[in-house]
Design a protein around this motif. Structure first.
Motif, PDB file in Angstrom:
ATOM      1  N   CYS A   1       0.841  -1.009   0.100  1.00  0.00           N
ATOM      2  CA  CYS A   1      -0.029   0.028   0.167  1.00  0.00           C
ATOM      3  C   CYS A   1       0.817   1.252  -0.082  1.00  0.00           C
ATOM      4  O   CYS A   1       0.416   2.174  -0.842  1.00  0.00           O
ATOM      5  CB  CYS A   1      -0.970   0.074   1.330  1.00  0.00           C
TER       6      CYS A   1
ATOM      7  N   LEU B   1       1.065   4.032  -3.038  1.00  0.00           N
ATOM      8  CA  LEU B   1       0.693   5.560  -2.684  1.00  0.00           C
ATOM      9  C   LEU B   1       1.770   6.451  -2.906  1.00  0.00           C
ATOM     10  O   LEU B   1       1.509   7.463  -3.511  1.00  0.00           O
ATOM     11  CB  LEU B   1       0.324   5.485  -1.296  1.00  0.00           C
TER      12      LEU B   1
ATOM     13  N   HIS C   1       1.699   7.462  -6.523  1.00  0.00           N
ATOM     14  CA  HIS C   1       0.591   8.127  -6.935  1.00  0.00           C
ATOM     15  C   HIS C   1       0.819   9.627  -5.934  1.00  0.00           C
ATOM     16  O   HIS C   1      -0.216  10.196  -6.075  1.00  0.00           O
ATOM     17  CB  HIS C   1      -0.625   7.371  -6.929  1.00  0.00           C
ATOM     18  N   HIS C   2       1.768   9.654  -5.258  1.00  0.00           N
ATOM     19  CA  HIS C   2       2.107  10.942  -4.532  1.00  0.00           C
ATOM     20  C   HIS C   2       1.127  11.156  -3.430  1.00  0.00           C
ATOM     21  O   HIS C   2       0.554  12.058  -3.216  1.00  0.00           O
ATOM     22  CB  HIS C   2       2.079  12.540  -5.671  1.00  0.00           C
ATOM     23  N   GLY C   3       0.814   9.970  -2.764  1.00  0.00           N
ATOM     24  CA  GLY C   3      -0.018   9.906  -1.837  1.00  0.00           C
ATOM     25  C   GLY C   3       0.643   9.599  -0.360  1.00  0.00           C
ATOM     26  O   GLY C   3       1.499   9.505  -0.611  1.00  0.00           O
TER      27      GLY C   3
ATOM     28  N   ILE D   1      -5.696   6.984   4.205  1.00  0.00           N
ATOM     29  CA  ILE D   1      -4.956   7.055   2.936  1.00  0.00           C
ATOM     30  C   ILE D   1      -5.517   8.419   2.046  1.00  0.00           C
ATOM     31  O   ILE D   1      -6.632   8.691   1.966  1.00  0.00           O
ATOM     32  CB  ILE D   1      -5.712   5.794   2.021  1.00  0.00           C
TER      33      ILE D   1
ATOM     34  N   ILE E   1      -4.712  10.487  -1.314  1.00  0.00           N
ATOM     35  CA  ILE E   1      -4.561  10.360  -2.758  1.00  0.00           C
ATOM     36  C   ILE E   1      -4.896  11.755  -3.505  1.00  0.00           C
ATOM     37  O   ILE E   1      -5.926  12.018  -3.285  1.00  0.00           O
ATOM     38  CB  ILE E   1      -4.978   9.350  -3.299  1.00  0.00           C
TER      39      ILE E   1
ATOM     40  N   GLN F   1      -3.870  14.276 -10.635  1.00  0.00           N
ATOM     41  CA  GLN F   1      -2.372  13.397 -10.749  1.00  0.00           C
ATOM     42  C   GLN F   1      -1.754  14.295 -11.891  1.00  0.00           C
ATOM     43  O   GLN F   1      -0.617  13.943 -12.104  1.00  0.00           O
ATOM     44  CB  GLN F   1      -2.637  12.097 -10.985  1.00  0.00           C
TER      45      GLN F   1
END
Length: 63
Positions: free
Chosen positions: A23, A27, A30-32, A48, A50, A54
């Protein structure tokens, strides 16, 4: 430390122990972010985050 390394023996906890590491890596791609909070007697909650957009990261060298 290895990316997928058990911190406890197989007899102590079920599973492979790689779920949260996967996880976190997804993330990061995806720059999370992922983080956990806990309250004694009520368990743990994973948060989480996100980014909704994007496209602002499209030229990033980290993709």
């Amino acid at each position: 430390m290895k990316f997928f390394q058990r911190l406890h023996g197989k007899k102590d906890f079920e599973g492979t122990g790689i779920g949260l590491a996967m996880c976190k890596k997804i993330l990061q791609n995806h720059h999370g972010h992922i983080y956990a909070t806990s309250t004694e007697g009520h368990g743990l909650t994973f948060h989480i985050l996100i980014p909704e957009n994007q496209s602002c990261f499209a030229d990033s060298s980290t993709l």
